[in-house]
Design a protein around this motif. Structure first.
Motif, PDB file in Angstrom:
ATOM      1  N   UNK A 152       0.857  -1.188   0.000  1.00 58.90           N
ATOM      2  CA  UNK A 152       0.000   0.000   0.000  1.00 58.90           C
ATOM      3  C   UNK A 152       0.887   1.230   0.000  1.00 58.90           C
ATOM      4  N   UNK A 153       0.523   2.215  -0.844  1.00 54.33           N
ATOM      5  CA  UNK A 153       1.326   3.438  -0.921  1.00 54.33           C
ATOM      6  C   UNK A 153       0.477   4.513  -1.586  1.00 54.33           C
ATOM      7  N   UNK A 154       0.006   5.476  -0.803  1.00 55.10           N
ATOM      8  CA  UNK A 154      -0.836   6.536  -1.333  1.00 55.10           C
ATOM      9  C   UNK A 154      -2.178   5.987  -1.802  1.00 55.10           C
ATOM     10  N   UNK A 155      -2.510   6.222  -3.106  1.00 57.85           N
ATOM     11  CA  UNK A 155      -3.780   5.722  -3.641  1.00 57.85           C
ATOM     12  C   UNK A 155      -3.686   4.283  -4.131  1.00 57.85           C
ATOM     13  N   UNK A 156      -2.526   3.671  -3.928  1.00 56.47           N
ATOM     14  CA  UNK A 156      -2.363   2.255  -4.238  1.00 56.47           C
ATOM     15  C   UNK A 156      -2.631   1.459  -2.967  1.00 56.47           C
ATOM     16  N   UNK A 157      -3.587   0.515  -3.041  1.00 61.23           N
ATOM     17  CA  UNK A 157      -3.996  -0.223  -1.843  1.00 61.23           C
ATOM     18  C   UNK A 157      -3.691  -1.701  -1.980  1.00 61.23           C
ATOM     19  N   UNK A 158      -3.474  -2.343  -0.856  1.00 57.29           N
ATOM     20  CA  UNK A 158      -3.379  -3.801  -0.788  1.00 57.29           C
ATOM     21  C   UNK A 158      -4.743  -4.348  -0.397  1.00 57.29           C
ATOM     22  N   UNK A 159      -5.108  -5.493  -0.899  1.00 54.13           N
ATOM     23  CA  UNK A 159      -6.390  -6.162  -0.615  1.00 54.13           C
ATOM     24  C   UNK A 159      -7.594  -5.289  -0.976  1.00 54.13           C
ATOM     25  N   UNK A 160      -7.429  -4.354  -1.912  1.00 49.64           N
ATOM     26  CA  UNK A 160      -8.498  -3.398  -2.212  1.00 49.64           C
ATOM     27  C   UNK A 160      -9.712  -4.066  -2.832  1.00 49.64           C
ATOM     28  N   UNK A 161      -9.514  -5.170  -3.560  1.00 48.56           N
ATOM     29  CA  UNK A 161     -10.643  -5.787  -4.256  1.00 48.56           C
ATOM     30  C   UNK A 161     -11.617  -6.444  -3.298  1.00 48.56           C
ATOM     31  N   UNK A 186     -19.099  -5.638  -0.685  1.00 54.13           N
ATOM     32  CA  UNK A 186     -20.085  -4.671  -0.189  1.00 54.13           C
ATOM     33  C   UNK A 186     -20.591  -3.769  -1.319  1.00 54.13           C
ATOM     34  N   UNK A 187     -20.349  -4.163  -2.554  1.00 55.85           N
ATOM     35  CA  UNK A 187     -20.705  -3.321  -3.694  1.00 55.85           C
ATOM     36  C   UNK A 187     -22.194  -3.462  -4.017  1.00 55.85           C
ATOM     37  N   UNK A 188     -22.997  -2.365  -4.007  1.00 59.18           N
ATOM     38  CA  UNK A 188     -24.425  -2.459  -4.328  1.00 59.18           C
ATOM     39  C   UNK A 188     -24.649  -2.827  -5.800  1.00 59.18           C
ATOM     40  N   UNK A 189     -25.866  -3.286  -6.066  1.00 57.15           N
ATOM     41  CA  UNK A 189     -26.225  -3.671  -7.431  1.00 57.15           C
ATOM     42  C   UNK A 189     -26.081  -2.493  -8.394  1.00 57.15           C
ATOM     43  N   UNK A 190     -25.421  -2.756  -9.535  1.00 62.74           N
ATOM     44  CA  UNK A 190     -25.253  -1.739 -10.557  1.00 62.74           C
ATOM     45  C   UNK A 190     -24.105  -0.788 -10.310  1.00 62.74           C
ATOM     46  N   UNK A 191     -23.443  -0.883  -9.138  1.00 59.14           N
ATOM     47  CA  UNK A 191     -22.336   0.011  -8.817  1.00 59.14           C
ATOM     48  C   UNK A 191     -21.022  -0.541  -9.356  1.00 59.14           C
ATOM     49  N   UNK A 192     -20.047   0.370  -9.542  1.00 61.77           N
ATOM     50  CA  UNK A 192     -18.736   0.009 -10.077  1.00 61.77           C
ATOM     51  C   UNK A 192     -17.644   0.440  -9.094  1.00 61.77           C
ATOM     52  N   UNK A 193     -16.665  -0.427  -8.912  1.00 60.45           N
ATOM     53  CA  UNK A 193     -15.525  -0.148  -8.053  1.00 60.45           C
ATOM     54  C   UNK A 193     -14.268  -0.062  -8.910  1.00 60.45           C
ATOM     55  N   UNK A 194     -13.525   1.060  -8.798  1.00 63.12           N
ATOM     56  CA  UNK A 194     -12.268   1.232  -9.524  1.00 63.12           C
ATOM     57  C   UNK A 194     -11.152   1.403  -8.502  1.00 63.12           C
ATOM     58  N   UNK A 195     -10.122   0.576  -8.607  1.00 64.91           N
ATOM     59  CA  UNK A 195      -9.056   0.557  -7.618  1.00 64.91           C
ATOM     60  C   UNK A 195      -7.699   0.376  -8.284  1.00 64.91           C
ATOM     61  N   UNK A 196      -6.650   0.648  -7.500  1.00 61.74           N
ATOM     62  CA  UNK A 196      -5.279   0.328  -7.881  1.00 61.74           C
ATOM     63  C   UNK A 196      -4.752  -0.623  -6.818  1.00 61.74           C
ATOM     64  N   UNK A 197      -4.512  -1.847  -7.201  1.00 63.59           N
ATOM     65  CA  UNK A 197      -4.040  -2.828  -6.231  1.00 63.59           C
ATOM     66  C   UNK A 197      -2.545  -3.037  -6.413  1.00 63.59           C
ATOM     67  N   UNK A 198      -1.759  -2.841  -5.302  1.00 59.99           N
ATOM     68  CA  UNK A 198      -0.309  -2.826  -5.396  1.00 59.99           C
ATOM     69  C   UNK A 198       0.361  -4.121  -4.978  1.00 59.99           C
ATOM     70  N   UNK A 199       1.516  -4.386  -5.670  1.00 61.38           N
ATOM     71  CA  UNK A 199       2.302  -5.592  -5.384  1.00 61.38           C
ATOM     72  C   UNK A 199       3.783  -5.269  -5.502  1.00 61.38           C
ATOM     73  N   UNK A 200       4.582  -5.924  -4.642  1.00 61.35           N
ATOM     74  CA  UNK A 200       6.026  -5.758  -4.614  1.00 61.35           C
ATOM     75  C   UNK A 200       6.680  -7.101  -4.903  1.00 61.35           C
ATOM     76  N   UNK A 201       7.657  -7.117  -5.862  1.00 58.47           N
ATOM     77  CA  UNK A 201       8.209  -8.397  -6.308  1.00 58.47           C
ATOM     78  C   UNK A 201       9.627  -8.234  -6.828  1.00 58.47           C
ATOM     79  N   UNK A 202      10.256  -9.349  -7.168  1.00 60.56           N
ATOM     80  CA  UNK A 202      11.642  -9.336  -7.625  1.00 60.56           C
ATOM     81  C   UNK A 202      11.768  -9.046  -9.112  1.00 60.56           C
TER      82      UNK A 202
END
Length: 268
Positions: A215-224, A229-245
């Protein structure tokens, strides 16, 4: 003379000078009568005639009947031949017209796959191919309360530099590469009824065990996980972050209803 004397046969003979008497004798033996004789430099031209034979009247009658029949046959034959020639000519002309007239090109058959949206990923098959980054996966499953339907779009990973405030899962030291996946999820079902959504980024070197959430700023871990809890017809937009080699062979997996649930994989 031939036109005036219709009762005689007339013929003209040319003989070499000095042989006239011999030729005259030969012709007289056949019933010919010498009419004229004109001497030239090398040859003598002699004209002979003899009475035409008179056929019996029955023969004339028979010949007349045969003539009528022959004339009729020839007339009918000419008519038939004319019709045949006309038909052949018409057929050839029609063929030539058909060949010279431009024929419309056959319309290509519609390709069934042309109506399929290339940005939609089919996940209905048991062994369906992985989705590509940027495509939208359609998830649908019937449950007791109705039907769960989700539209999940995962974009290609975007590299970013960790800030001082970045948080890596389990407080592990940072690895060389940090990325986030732009993700959009839309709930198109009347009741979400999803117990758990688990995500995992992997690469060719580390698999799915050493790649960590960040997680860093607007980048979240486990954001999805917010999808539950998303209501019917609603849309969720996220940035999901990962750190790797490394980013080599990078993939992103969405597992719906637990780690052993339905898995949707996104690749390059």
């Amino acid at each position: 003379m031939i036109g005036e004397d219709t009762r005689h046969e007339v013929t003209e003979i040319k003989a070499i000078r000095g042989t006239e008497s011999k030729k005259i004798t030969s012709m007289q033996q056949e019933g010919w009568e010498l009419v004229t004789q004109e001497k030239g430099g090398l040859r003598t031209t002699m004209t002979f005639r003899r009475p035409k034979p008179k056929p019996p009247w029955r023969l004339w009658a028979a010949l007349g009947g045969v003539g009528v029949i022959l004339v009729g046959i020839m007339t009918v034959g000419a008519l038939v031949e004319g019709d045949s020639d006309a038909s052949t000519t018409d057929a050839v002309a029609a063929s030539n017209v058909e060949q010279s007239t431009p024929q419309p090109a056959p319309e290509p058959e519609a390709d069934p796959s042309s109506s399929v949206d290339p940005m939609i990923c089919d996940t209905t098959g048991l062994f369906s191919d992985p989705c590509k980054f940027g495509q939208t996966a359609i998830y649908s499953k019937k449950v007791r309360s109705g039907e769960v339907k989700l539209e999940i779009t995962v974009g290609a990973p975007v590299e970013f530099t960790l800030s001082e405030n970045a948080i890596i899962a389990y407080d592990l030291p940072p690895q060389p590469m940090s990325v986030y996946f732009p993700i959009t999820v839309k709930n198109t079902s009347p009741d979400l009824a999803v117990s758990m959504i688990h995500t995992q980024a992997t690469n060719a070197e580390q698999g799915e065990y050493d790649v960590r959430e960040v997680s860093d700023g607007d980048v979240d871990a486990f954001a999805i996980s917010e999808v539950m809890r998303l209501p019917m017809g609603e849309t969720l937009s996220i940035k999901e972050g990962w750190n790797m080699a490394t980013l080599e062979g990078i993939e992103y997996r969405v597992k719906i209803n637990g780690l052993s649930g339905y898995t949707i994989k996104f690749t390059r």
